[in-house]
Design an enzyme around this catalytic site. Structure first.
Site, PDB file in Angstrom:
ATOM      1  N   ASN A 211       0.839  -1.192   0.000  1.00  0.00           N
ATOM      2  CA  ASN A 211       0.000   0.000   0.000  1.00  0.00           C
ATOM      3  C   ASN A 211       0.876   1.243   0.000  1.00  0.00           C
ATOM      4  O   ASN A 211       2.102   1.142  -0.062  1.00  0.00           O
ATOM      5  CB  ASN A 211      -0.956  -0.015   1.190  1.00  0.00           C
ATOM      6  CG  ASN A 211      -0.222  -0.122   2.510  1.00  0.00           C
ATOM      7  OD1 ASN A 211       0.544   0.763   2.880  1.00  0.00           O
ATOM      8  ND2 ASN A 211      -0.435  -1.221   3.225  1.00  0.00           N
TER       9      ASN A 211
ATOM     10  N   ALA B 167       1.176   1.318  11.673  1.00  0.00           N
ATOM     11  CA  ALA B 167       1.472   0.624  10.416  1.00  0.00           C
ATOM     12  C   ALA B 167       0.201   0.349   9.617  1.00  0.00           C
ATOM     13  O   ALA B 167      -0.864   0.065  10.175  1.00  0.00           O
ATOM     14  CB  ALA B 167       2.199  -0.689  10.696  1.00  0.00           C
TER      15      ALA B 167
ATOM     16  N   ASP C   9      -4.257  -6.483   4.871  1.00  0.00           N
ATOM     17  CA  ASP C   9      -5.317  -7.317   5.444  1.00  0.00           C
ATOM     18  C   ASP C   9      -5.215  -8.764   4.977  1.00  0.00           C
ATOM     19  O   ASP C   9      -5.606  -9.683   5.700  1.00  0.00           O
ATOM     20  CB  ASP C   9      -6.687  -6.757   5.067  1.00  0.00           C
ATOM     21  CG  ASP C   9      -6.957  -5.398   5.702  1.00  0.00           C
ATOM     22  OD1 ASP C   9      -6.536  -5.207   6.861  1.00  0.00           O
ATOM     23  OD2 ASP C   9      -7.561  -4.545   5.039  1.00  0.00           O
TER      24      ASP C   9
ATOM     25  N   LYS D  74       9.232 -16.832 -10.600  1.00  0.00           N
ATOM     26  CA  LYS D  74       8.473 -15.717 -11.158  1.00  0.00           C
ATOM     27  C   LYS D  74       7.321 -16.241 -12.013  1.00  0.00           C
ATOM     28  O   LYS D  74       7.505 -17.093 -12.883  1.00  0.00           O
ATOM     29  CB  LYS D  74       9.384 -14.831 -12.001  1.00  0.00           C
ATOM     30  CG  LYS D  74       8.667 -13.645 -12.626  1.00  0.00           C
ATOM     31  CD  LYS D  74       9.611 -12.819 -13.485  1.00  0.00           C
ATOM     32  CE  LYS D  74       8.849 -11.692 -14.183  1.00  0.00           C
ATOM     33  NZ  LYS D  74       9.742 -10.892 -15.055  1.00  0.00           N
TER      34      LYS D  74
ATOM     35  N   ILE E  29      -2.711  -7.668  14.022  1.00  0.00           N
ATOM     36  CA  ILE E  29      -1.644  -7.405  14.991  1.00  0.00           C
ATOM     37  C   ILE E  29      -2.177  -6.669  16.216  1.00  0.00           C
ATOM     38  O   ILE E  29      -1.906  -7.052  17.366  1.00  0.00           O
ATOM     39  CB  ILE E  29      -0.505  -6.607  14.331  1.00  0.00           C
ATOM     40  CG1 ILE E  29       0.160  -7.458  13.247  1.00  0.00           C
ATOM     41  CG2 ILE E  29       0.533  -6.172  15.379  1.00  0.00           C
ATOM     42  CD1 ILE E  29       1.211  -6.714  12.443  1.00  0.00           C
ATOM     43  N   VAL E  30      -2.959  -5.612  15.999  1.00  0.00           N
ATOM     44  CA  VAL E  30      -3.469  -4.814  17.115  1.00  0.00           C
ATOM     45  C   VAL E  30      -4.346  -5.661  18.027  1.00  0.00           C
ATOM     46  O   VAL E  30      -4.189  -5.657  19.255  1.00  0.00           O
ATOM     47  CB  VAL E  30      -4.256  -3.596  16.597  1.00  0.00           C
ATOM     48  CG1 VAL E  30      -4.831  -2.813  17.761  1.00  0.00           C
ATOM     49  CG2 VAL E  30      -3.360  -2.707  15.764  1.00  0.00           C
TER      50      VAL E  30
ATOM     51  N   PHE F 234      -4.727   3.299  14.947  1.00  0.00           N
ATOM     52  CA  PHE F 234      -4.928   4.344  13.949  1.00  0.00           C
ATOM     53  C   PHE F 234      -5.955   3.850  12.938  1.00  0.00           C
ATOM     54  O   PHE F 234      -5.995   2.661  12.612  1.00  0.00           O
ATOM     55  CB  PHE F 234      -3.616   4.691  13.237  1.00  0.00           C
ATOM     56  CG  PHE F 234      -2.772   5.671  13.993  1.00  0.00           C
ATOM     57  CD1 PHE F 234      -2.582   6.959  13.530  1.00  0.00           C
ATOM     58  CD2 PHE F 234      -2.170   5.305  15.186  1.00  0.00           C
ATOM     59  CE1 PHE F 234      -1.818   7.868  14.239  1.00  0.00           C
ATOM     60  CE2 PHE F 234      -1.399   6.202  15.904  1.00  0.00           C
ATOM     61  CZ  PHE F 234      -1.223   7.486  15.428  1.00  0.00           C
TER      62      PHE F 234
ATOM     63  N   LYS G  29     -13.826   0.513  15.612  1.00  0.00           N
ATOM     64  CA  LYS G  29     -12.520  -0.130  15.766  1.00  0.00           C
ATOM     65  C   LYS G  29     -12.028  -0.028  17.205  1.00  0.00           C
ATOM     66  O   LYS G  29     -11.417  -0.955  17.736  1.00  0.00           O
ATOM     67  CB  LYS G  29     -11.515   0.529  14.810  1.00  0.00           C
ATOM     68  CG  LYS G  29     -10.180  -0.174  14.683  1.00  0.00           C
ATOM     69  CD  LYS G  29      -9.335   0.479  13.594  1.00  0.00           C
ATOM     70  CE  LYS G  29      -8.004  -0.232  13.428  1.00  0.00           C
ATOM     71  NZ  LYS G  29      -7.185   0.409  12.358  1.00  0.00           N
TER      72      LYS G  29
END
Length: 415
Positions: free
Chosen positions: A220, A286, A290, A300, A318-319, A334, A348
């Site tokens: 991202n 961060a 997802d 490749k 993670i949070v 965040f 959230k």
């Protein structure tokens, strides 16, 4: 008193060594003076092959020092006078040769003698070919300097003048000047000074990369700037800071311990390690992917059709994972949203069992990803009985200091 008035009492010696990055040092003088610092310049013989002393004299407003034995400088003892004058010695760029000379205590030119004679903190910003940076002897010399208390400004990665690509580029002057300013703020900041004294803070920052094959990945637009600003602000507030950084091109803030990661799984592992070693506050800035590819190709993937199907599986949260631990730290999340900011942020806050959440509107072009500015609304868990706080558009470092104040206030309500 504003920072220009405070910094006007601080003296910085900028030592310039031989290398093409010396042109950046001219800009660095200007940026340091913009922050209010007094600047004197020391140049090695090699530096003078790339840029003239007259340039630095014009920019700094002071005579430039080039010789160890200068009969006009304090009766020939100019290096001692400079050593006593400095509040900080900044070597930028620092060549491979200069790093080696300082590491081994040589004292046969002005800069190396100044290095030994000063009691001021010494910072170096290495700039060299990527292979010279990676050389074992260079890394060994850097380890010696670190052990001696020298602060190393991590070089950037990218295209180099020699045509190589890799680590070794001197960071941009604006970045270095901001770090110097933040260093002096550590003891001068009247708002956040000591607010997190004794606290151990872990911060995640930047994007993650989820591999598709050996050359492709999903990611991202996060640059990590907000997380790095928070690391700087938390350290200035007295905290011990561990910065868990995804792949970004940013220099490590002064005093901060940095752990580099790539994937969400890597970031979770380092976050759990920070929790196990001791963490009072966990700040999750961060932008974690997802989803990840279920089956990463070992070779490749060739272009063989008009479409390509990828099976994605959910990454660990993670949070939420950290928040569910028995030894749960104060949790700051965040939310980067494009609509319904307050609803999504409060959802959230509750669903992930956070103590505090900072939400910004990334649909705005003047803040958020890649911008140096931000604007946020901060919400707190109900148990803190604290109203939402709106942070108007400001530089990210200023926003970071305001967030530190909010964290400290929330912690005080539970004391």
């Amino acid at each position: 008193m504003n920072y220009l008035e405070i910094n006007s009492s601080k003296n910085i010696i900028l030592a310039v060594t031989g290398g093409i990055a010396a042109y950046k040092s001219a800009i660095l003088v200007r940026r340091l003076k913009d922050y209010g610092f007094h600047v004197r310049v020391v140049m090695t013989q090699g530096a003078q092959a790339f840029i003239t002393p007259l340039t630095f004299q014009a920019l700094s407003g002071n005579s430039v020092h080039t010789a160890l034995l200068d009969s006009d400088a304090e009766a020939g003892m100019g290096h001692i006078e400079l050593a006593r004058w400095a509040d900080l010695v900044l070597v930028a760029p620092a060549s491979c040769n200069t790093i080696a000379r300082c590491a081994h205590g040589l004292a046969d030119d002005l800069l190396s003698t100044l290095y030994l004679a000063t009691k001021a903190p010494v910072w170096i910003a290495p700039a060299m070919n990527q292979q010279m940076w990676a050389a074992k002897s260079t890394q060994r010399n850097l380890s010696i300097l670190k052990a001696d208390g020298v602060h190393i400004i991590t070089p950037d990665s990218g295209a180099q003048a020699c045509g190589d690509v890799g680590l070794g580029r001197m960071p941009e002057p604006e970045v270095i000047a901001e770090q110097v300013h933040a260093y002096f703020q550590q003891t001068q900041n009247t708002t956040s000074l000591g607010m997190l004294a004794g606290k151990r803070v872990a911060i995640t920052a930047g994007p993650t990369r989820e591999a598709i094959d050996p050359v492709r990945y999903i990611s991202n637009q996060s640059t990590g700037k907000m997380g790095f600003a928070l690391a700087e602000a938390c350290y200035a507030a007295g905290a011990e800071v561990t910065l868990i950084a995804g792949p970004v091109c940013l220099s490590t803030p002064y005093g901060v311990k940095r752990k580099n990661v790539v994937s969400a799984a890597d970031m979770l592992a380092q976050s759990m390690d920070a929790l196990e070693t001791g963490c009072d506050i966990f700040i999750a800035t961060a932008a974690v992917a997802d989803y990840r590819v279920d089956d990463i190709a070992t070779q490749k993937i060739k272009k063989i059709g008009d479409t390509l199907d990828l099976e994605l599986v959910k990454n660990p949260d993670i949070v939420a994972t950290i928040a569910e631990q028995a030894q749960r730290p104060f949790m700051v999340g965040f939310a980067a949203e494009t609509q319904h900011l307050e609803d999504y942020a409060n959802g959230k806050l509750v669903n992930k069992k956070l103590d505090m959440i900072a939400c910004n509107d990334v649909s705005r072009k003047d803040i958020g990803f890649a911008s140096d500015d931000n604007a946020m609304v901060v919400f707190f868990a109900k148990k803190y009985a604290m109203p939402a706080r709106t942070l108007e558009k400001a530089p990210k470092l200023e926003i970071a200091h305001a967030l530190v104040e909010s964290i400290a206030q929330a912690l005080q309500t539970q004391a």
